[in-house]
Write a protein that holds these residues in place. Structure first.
Motif, PDB file in Angstrom:
ATOM      1  N   GLU A 317     -48.244  23.353 -19.422  1.00 33.82           N
ATOM      2  CA  GLU A 317     -48.223  22.227 -18.497  1.00 33.82           C
ATOM      3  C   GLU A 317     -49.085  21.095 -19.038  1.00 33.82           C
ATOM      4  OE1 GLU A 317     -49.584  23.392 -14.644  1.00 33.82           O
ATOM      5  OE2 GLU A 317     -48.453  25.281 -14.626  1.00 33.82           O
ATOM      6  N   PRO A 318     -48.917  19.879 -18.490  1.00 32.26           N
ATOM      7  CA  PRO A 318     -49.861  18.792 -18.779  1.00 32.26           C
ATOM      8  C   PRO A 318     -51.214  19.104 -18.140  1.00 32.26           C
ATOM      9  CG  PRO A 318     -47.817  17.978 -17.798  1.00 32.26           C
ATOM     10  CD  PRO A 318     -47.835  19.447 -17.603  1.00 32.26           C
ATOM     11  N   ARG A 326     -58.605  15.919 -21.760  1.00 33.50           N
ATOM     12  CA  ARG A 326     -57.324  16.156 -22.422  1.00 33.50           C
ATOM     13  C   ARG A 326     -56.414  14.943 -22.264  1.00 33.50           C
ATOM     14  NH1 ARG A 326     -59.467  20.417 -20.146  1.00 33.50           N
ATOM     15  NH2 ARG A 326     -59.684  22.359 -21.352  1.00 33.50           N
ATOM     16  N   GLU A 327     -55.449  14.815 -23.167  1.00 32.93           N
ATOM     17  CA  GLU A 327     -54.530  13.686 -23.130  1.00 32.93           C
ATOM     18  C   GLU A 327     -53.526  13.863 -21.990  1.00 32.93           C
ATOM     19  OE1 GLU A 327     -54.445  10.976 -24.959  1.00 32.93           O
ATOM     20  OE2 GLU A 327     -56.155  11.488 -26.253  1.00 32.93           O
ATOM     21  N   LYS A 328     -53.349  12.841 -21.207  1.00 32.71           N
ATOM     22  CA  LYS A 328     -52.526  12.903 -20.009  1.00 32.71           C
ATOM     23  C   LYS A 328     -51.073  13.270 -20.303  1.00 32.71           C
ATOM     24  CE  LYS A 328     -51.258  10.188 -15.924  1.00 32.71           C
ATOM     25  NZ  LYS A 328     -51.392   8.870 -15.232  1.00 32.71           N
ATOM     26  N   GLY A 329     -50.505  12.726 -21.373  1.00 36.74           N
ATOM     27  CA  GLY A 329     -49.091  12.956 -21.656  1.00 36.74           C
ATOM     28  C   GLY A 329     -48.805  14.153 -22.547  1.00 36.74           C
ATOM     29  N   TRP A 330     -49.827  14.963 -22.822  1.00 38.60           N
ATOM     30  CA  TRP A 330     -49.652  16.118 -23.708  1.00 38.60           C
ATOM     31  C   TRP A 330     -49.511  17.402 -22.898  1.00 38.60           C
ATOM     32  CZ3 TRP A 330     -53.455  15.633 -28.471  1.00 38.60           C
ATOM     33  CH2 TRP A 330     -53.221  14.414 -29.104  1.00 38.60           C
ATOM     34  N   ASN A 331     -49.122  18.474 -23.584  1.00 41.91           N
ATOM     35  CA  ASN A 331     -48.986  19.785 -22.952  1.00 41.91           C
ATOM     36  C   ASN A 331     -50.018  20.753 -23.510  1.00 41.91           C
ATOM     37  OD1 ASN A 331     -46.372  19.749 -21.229  1.00 41.91           O
ATOM     38  ND2 ASN A 331     -45.807  18.703 -23.117  1.00 41.91           N
ATOM     39  N   TYR A 332     -50.485  21.648 -22.637  1.00 38.14           N
ATOM     40  CA  TYR A 332     -51.533  22.607 -23.000  1.00 38.14           C
ATOM     41  C   TYR A 332     -51.188  23.985 -22.440  1.00 38.14           C
ATOM     42  CZ  TYR A 332     -54.210  18.391 -24.055  1.00 38.14           C
ATOM     43  OH  TYR A 332     -54.613  17.189 -24.580  1.00 38.14           O
ATOM     44  N   LEU A 333     -51.811  24.997 -22.993  1.00 36.73           N
ATOM     45  CA  LEU A 333     -51.637  26.351 -22.494  1.00 36.73           C
ATOM     46  C   LEU A 333     -52.601  26.564 -21.324  1.00 36.73           C
ATOM     47  CD1 LEU A 333     -50.075  29.015 -23.116  1.00 36.73           C
ATOM     48  CD2 LEU A 333     -52.126  29.762 -24.348  1.00 36.73           C
ATOM     49  N   ALA A 350     -53.570  21.325 -27.835  1.00 38.79           N
ATOM     50  CA  ALA A 350     -52.274  21.094 -27.198  1.00 38.79           C
ATOM     51  C   ALA A 350     -51.180  21.875 -27.924  1.00 38.79           C
ATOM     52  CB  ALA A 350     -51.955  19.602 -27.223  1.00 38.79           C
ATOM     53  N   LEU A 351     -50.009  21.937 -27.299  1.00 40.40           N
ATOM     54  CA  LEU A 351     -48.808  22.453 -27.951  1.00 40.40           C
ATOM     55  C   LEU A 351     -47.615  21.674 -27.418  1.00 40.40           C
ATOM     56  CD1 LEU A 351     -47.740  25.912 -26.427  1.00 40.40           C
ATOM     57  CD2 LEU A 351     -49.384  24.401 -25.355  1.00 40.40           C
ATOM     58  N   THR A 352     -46.527  21.661 -28.161  1.00 39.69           N
ATOM     59  CA  THR A 352     -45.377  20.848 -27.772  1.00 39.69           C
ATOM     60  C   THR A 352     -44.436  21.619 -26.864  1.00 39.69           C
ATOM     61  OG1 THR A 352     -43.899  21.517 -29.550  1.00 39.69           O
ATOM     62  CG2 THR A 352     -45.451  19.776 -30.056  1.00 39.69           C
ATOM     63  N   GLY A 375     -42.904  18.128 -34.300  1.00 37.49           N
ATOM     64  CA  GLY A 375     -41.473  18.121 -34.025  1.00 37.49           C
ATOM     65  C   GLY A 375     -40.900  16.733 -33.853  1.00 37.49           C
ATOM     66  N   PRO A 376     -39.578  16.650 -33.681  1.00 40.00           N
ATOM     67  CA  PRO A 376     -38.885  15.365 -33.612  1.00 40.00           C
ATOM     68  C   PRO A 376     -38.927  14.735 -32.224  1.00 40.00           C
ATOM     69  CG  PRO A 376     -37.312  17.154 -33.462  1.00 40.00           C
ATOM     70  CD  PRO A 376     -38.657  17.795 -33.668  1.00 40.00           C
ATOM     71  N   HIS A 377     -38.274  13.587 -32.092  1.00 41.16           N
ATOM     72  CA  HIS A 377     -38.100  12.876 -30.824  1.00 41.16           C
ATOM     73  C   HIS A 377     -39.416  12.451 -30.191  1.00 41.16           C
ATOM     74  CE1 HIS A 377     -33.906  13.799 -31.177  1.00 41.16           C
ATOM     75  NE2 HIS A 377     -34.097  15.096 -31.050  1.00 41.16           N
ATOM     76  N   GLY A 378     -40.381  12.171 -31.023  1.00 47.56           N
ATOM     77  CA  GLY A 378     -41.601  11.567 -30.521  1.00 47.56           C
ATOM     78  C   GLY A 378     -42.535  12.465 -29.751  1.00 47.56           C
ATOM     79  N   VAL A 379     -42.491  13.781 -29.984  1.00 42.76           N
ATOM     80  CA  VAL A 379     -43.467  14.626 -29.296  1.00 42.76           C
ATOM     81  C   VAL A 379     -44.867  14.155 -29.685  1.00 42.76           C
ATOM     82  CG1 VAL A 379     -42.002  16.658 -29.024  1.00 42.76           C
ATOM     83  CG2 VAL A 379     -43.279  16.374 -31.132  1.00 42.76           C
ATOM     84  N   PRO A 380     -45.768  13.980 -28.718  1.00 41.07           N
ATOM     85  CA  PRO A 380     -47.028  13.288 -29.006  1.00 41.07           C
ATOM     86  C   PRO A 380     -48.188  14.176 -29.437  1.00 41.07           C
ATOM     87  CG  PRO A 380     -46.803  13.618 -26.647  1.00 41.07           C
ATOM     88  CD  PRO A 380     -45.565  14.201 -27.276  1.00 41.07           C
ATOM     89  N   GLU A 381     -48.113  15.475 -29.144  1.00 38.65           N
ATOM     90  CA  GLU A 381     -49.286  16.330 -29.340  1.00 38.65           C
ATOM     91  C   GLU A 381     -49.706  16.383 -30.807  1.00 38.65           C
ATOM     92  OE1 GLU A 381     -47.150  17.549 -25.640  1.00 38.65           O
ATOM     93  OE2 GLU A 381     -46.504  17.294 -27.714  1.00 38.65           O
ATOM     94  N   ARG A 382     -50.984  16.279 -31.052  1.00 40.55           N
ATOM     95  CA  ARG A 382     -51.542  16.267 -32.395  1.00 40.55           C
ATOM     96  C   ARG A 382     -52.858  17.055 -32.410  1.00 40.55           C
ATOM     97  NH1 ARG A 382     -47.145  14.795 -33.123  1.00 40.55           N
ATOM     98  NH2 ARG A 382     -46.350  13.090 -34.402  1.00 40.55           N
ATOM     99  N   PRO A 383     -53.319  17.497 -33.572  1.00 44.37           N
ATOM    100  CA  PRO A 383     -52.682  17.330 -34.879  1.00 44.37           C
ATOM    101  C   PRO A 383     -51.534  18.321 -35.065  1.00 44.37           C
ATOM    102  CG  PRO A 383     -54.652  18.642 -35.124  1.00 44.37           C
ATOM    103  CD  PRO A 383     -54.612  18.220 -33.682  1.00 44.37           C
TER     104      PRO A 383
END
Length: 632
Positions: A317-318, A326-333, A350-352, A375-383
């Motif tokens: 979830e975000p 944590r980054e608002k638009g990212w996903n985490y475990l 984070a994870l995508t 991954g593609p399509h602009g997934v934001p999570e880094r690194p």
């Protein structure tokens, strides 16, 4: 006579007695041996060892070794959790949409009327020598030809099936300069012709309405959890699990039903990827439920799957509202108390959406989860890369190590699309195209990066009716089926995209082998090579609620399949049209001797499945869009 006839008996008796390895694993669900409590089985790895007899050969078409089948009122994608006499899976909510055949019949009728009227108006305009029409027609011809040339040279479009091509062209039209110009001119040309007749305008409006219905589709925020008797297939109860955003049904890359239910023999948990979780007793009484808000505007593809560990259940979830770390638009475990639904901890890493984390144990026997980003399509999570997350009491949710590839995301990030299989020594990471990396799970350091594009291929000669070896074949534009991979010691097994091959990559030597597999089986049980199936995309009621045309591919199309399942030394691969390939992982070469059996999950051209199979108490449980199947 098929050379694999020796395997066509009801079962293959295993020649050794082994306790289920999950019993000795700290990540195993308590008392879960010989059950299938979550997505990857007793310890979440999709691997079990057992002294039970294991089904190898079956056919839903002929009824061979099929104990029971239960028709589903709607499709879904989850795996099947099994505990003794109960099994659990999720489906999308049924609806009262018309049968697809009825819609197609009406569409063809209106289409014929519309085309006849359109051609009639064109003839009238040409006879009148209408100058405006002449200009539109002259302008349309060169851009139409240019667009045809663009389609002819596009490999992705040319690789697509007849059913896939309209959707691929639709996406291309939005992106290509020539496509945009072609659509613009065509729209003006058609609009001018439509102006000539009120009846033609009415026909067009009705045709468009029916076209949308013909293309199919349905969506819902909620999913339905089903409980069946594992011995008979009888429905025991069903419950709705609420969500927060609409998800289309049976998208080829995931839908809201993607996560497998989980059970510990006392309770059952269901995750709705559209934003919900719920816990029930085994009798269907609600214990707790919660909703959450998935990231919006991000790729909604087959991501996490169910994992239980001790008193925890996991979700992706975000961050929660007000989380400034944590980054608002990212996903985490996120880890939740499985008894109450209360959040216990959230990873800093984070994870995508694309990533499927996997439970496992370190070389020191300590529990951990491997997660990935990229991954593609602009997934934001880094690194971009991998993180191994500790489950040891005092360190739960913290990283043991992080690994980052040196290459850019557009090449390296594709590894996050894989099911993140790992063991106490190494982890697997795919690059886009040609390479695979092996990561040391003790240290998080790169062990090796080896090419996947130079291959020894075992191809089937349809004239000679036998296999032949072609060595050092150079594969161009290689794309691997990112969610159909599994590692066993030094070997990585996966399914090849767009071509009917299973693959084996030795991470130590770098040797790559491809085995061509049959596309189908005829009525006499003979394997059919080189003639791909298609799929009608229909559910058991004849509705086309799967709108994405890529769902209706040839089995090796671009979609996200569930992980293979490994039972003892046998690996079970399921492709999207319901063909299940069983290979022996212990054979020295991935040649014809490795192909133990080829099984079907239903009628040719009318079967679709993207989930993993489950094994419990000597039985295999599988599902398609139309039904649940028990194999024994």
């Amino acid at each position: 006579m098929n050379k694999f006839v020796k395997y066509t008996g009801c079962f293959v008796a295993l020649l050794f007695v082994a306790c289920n390895t999950a019993q000795n694993s700290v990540t195993t669900v308590a008392d879960g041996e010989n059950q299938w409590p979550m997505s990857g089985g007793p310890n979440g790895s999709w691997k079990v060892k057992t002294d039970e007899h294991v089904p190898i050969k079956w056919s839903v078409r002929t009824g061979e070794n099929i104990k029971w089948k239960t028709t589903l009122p709607e499709g879904g994608q989850s795996g099947i959790a099994v505990w003794k006499d109960k099994l659990f899976l999720t489906i999308n909510p049924p609806n009262d949409h018309p049968k697809h055949a009825e819609i197609v019949k009406e569409y063809q009728k209106i289409k014929s009327i519309y085309q006849s009227n359109f051609e009639c108006q064109v003839l009238v305009l040409e006879k009148k020598k209408d100058q405006q029409f002449k200009k539109y027609k002259q302008k349309l011809k060169p851009v139409a030809e240019a667009w045809k040339q663009e389609l002819d040279k596009n490999a992705y479009y040319q690789h697509g099936s007849t059913l896939e091509k309209p959707e691929i062209e639709k996406n291309m039209l939005r992106k290509h300069k020539i496509g945009k110009e072609y659509e613009k001119v065509l729209k003006k040309y058609n609009a001018y012709v439509h102006q000539q007749s009120k009846d033609l305008k009415k026909d067009y409006v009705e045709l468009e309405r029916l076209r949308k219905l013909k293309n199919g589709g349905a969506s819902s925020k909620d999913v339905v959890l089903l409980c069946l008797n594992s011995e008979t297939g009888k429905l025991l109860w069903k419950k709705t699990v609420k969500g927060t955003i609409e998800s289309q049904y049976n998208y080829g890359f995931s839908d809201a039903t993607t996560p497998c239910p989980a059970t510990d023999g006392k309770h059952v948990w269901a995750i709705n990827a559209s934003g919900g979780m719920a816990c029930f007793t085994l009798d269907g009484n609600l214990v707790w439920e919660r909703t959450w808000q998935p990231t919006i505007g991000r790729p909604f593809n087959k991501q996490f799957d169910s994992m239980l560990f001790e008193d925890l259940i996991f979700n992706v979830e975000p961050p929660v509202a007000g989380d400034t770390e944590r980054e608002k638009g990212w996903n985490y475990l996120h880890a939740f108390d499985k008894k109450t639904g209360k959040r216990v901890w959230v990873t800093q890493q984070a994870l995508t959406h694309y990533n499927t984390p996997i439970l496992g144990e370190t070389v020191d026997g300590e529990p951990a989860i491997l997660i990935g980003r990229g991954g593609p399509h602009g997934v934001p999570e880094r690194p971009v890369g991998l993180s191994l997350i500790s489950l040891v009491k005092e360190n739960q949710g913290t990283e043991i190590w992080n690994w980052e590839p040196v290459e850019q995301n557009n090449e390296s990030g594709w590894g996050a699309l894989s099911t993140q299989h790992w063991d106490s020594e190494k982890a697997s990471w795919f690059y886009k195209g040609n390479d695979h990396a092996t990561i040391n799970t003790k240290t998080g350091e790169l062990i090796a990066k080896k090419p996947l594009s130079l291959v020894n291929q075992y191809n089937f000669d349809k004239v000679k009716q036998s296999y032949s070896l072609e060595e050092n074949v150079k594969i161009k534009g290689l794309q691997n089926q990112r969610h159909c991979n599994l590692s066993d010691e030094d070997n990585l097994f996966y399914m090849v995209r767009y071509n009917s091959y299973l693959a084996k990559h030795n991470v130590i030597t770098g040797l790559n082998e491809h085995l061509e597999v049959p596309n189908d089986i005829d009525a006499n049980g003979k394997y059919i090579y080189g003639h791909p199936q298609t799929n009608d995309g229909l559910n058991s009621k004849g509705q086309l609620n799967a709108a994405d045309a890529r769902t209706r591919g040839n089995g090796f199309q671009k979609c996200f399949l569930g992980s293979p399942t490994m039972i003892n030394n046998y690996i079970y691969f399921t492709n999207a049209v319901g063909m299940v390939y069983v290979i022996d992982a212990n054979t020295e070469k991935l040649d014809e001797s490795a192909l133990v059996a080829v099984n079907d999950l239903g009628e040719s051209g009318k079967t679709w499945s993207v989930n993993s199979l489950s094994y419990a108490n000597g039985k295999i449980y599988h599902r398609t869009m139309k039904e649940v199947i028990c194999i024994e």
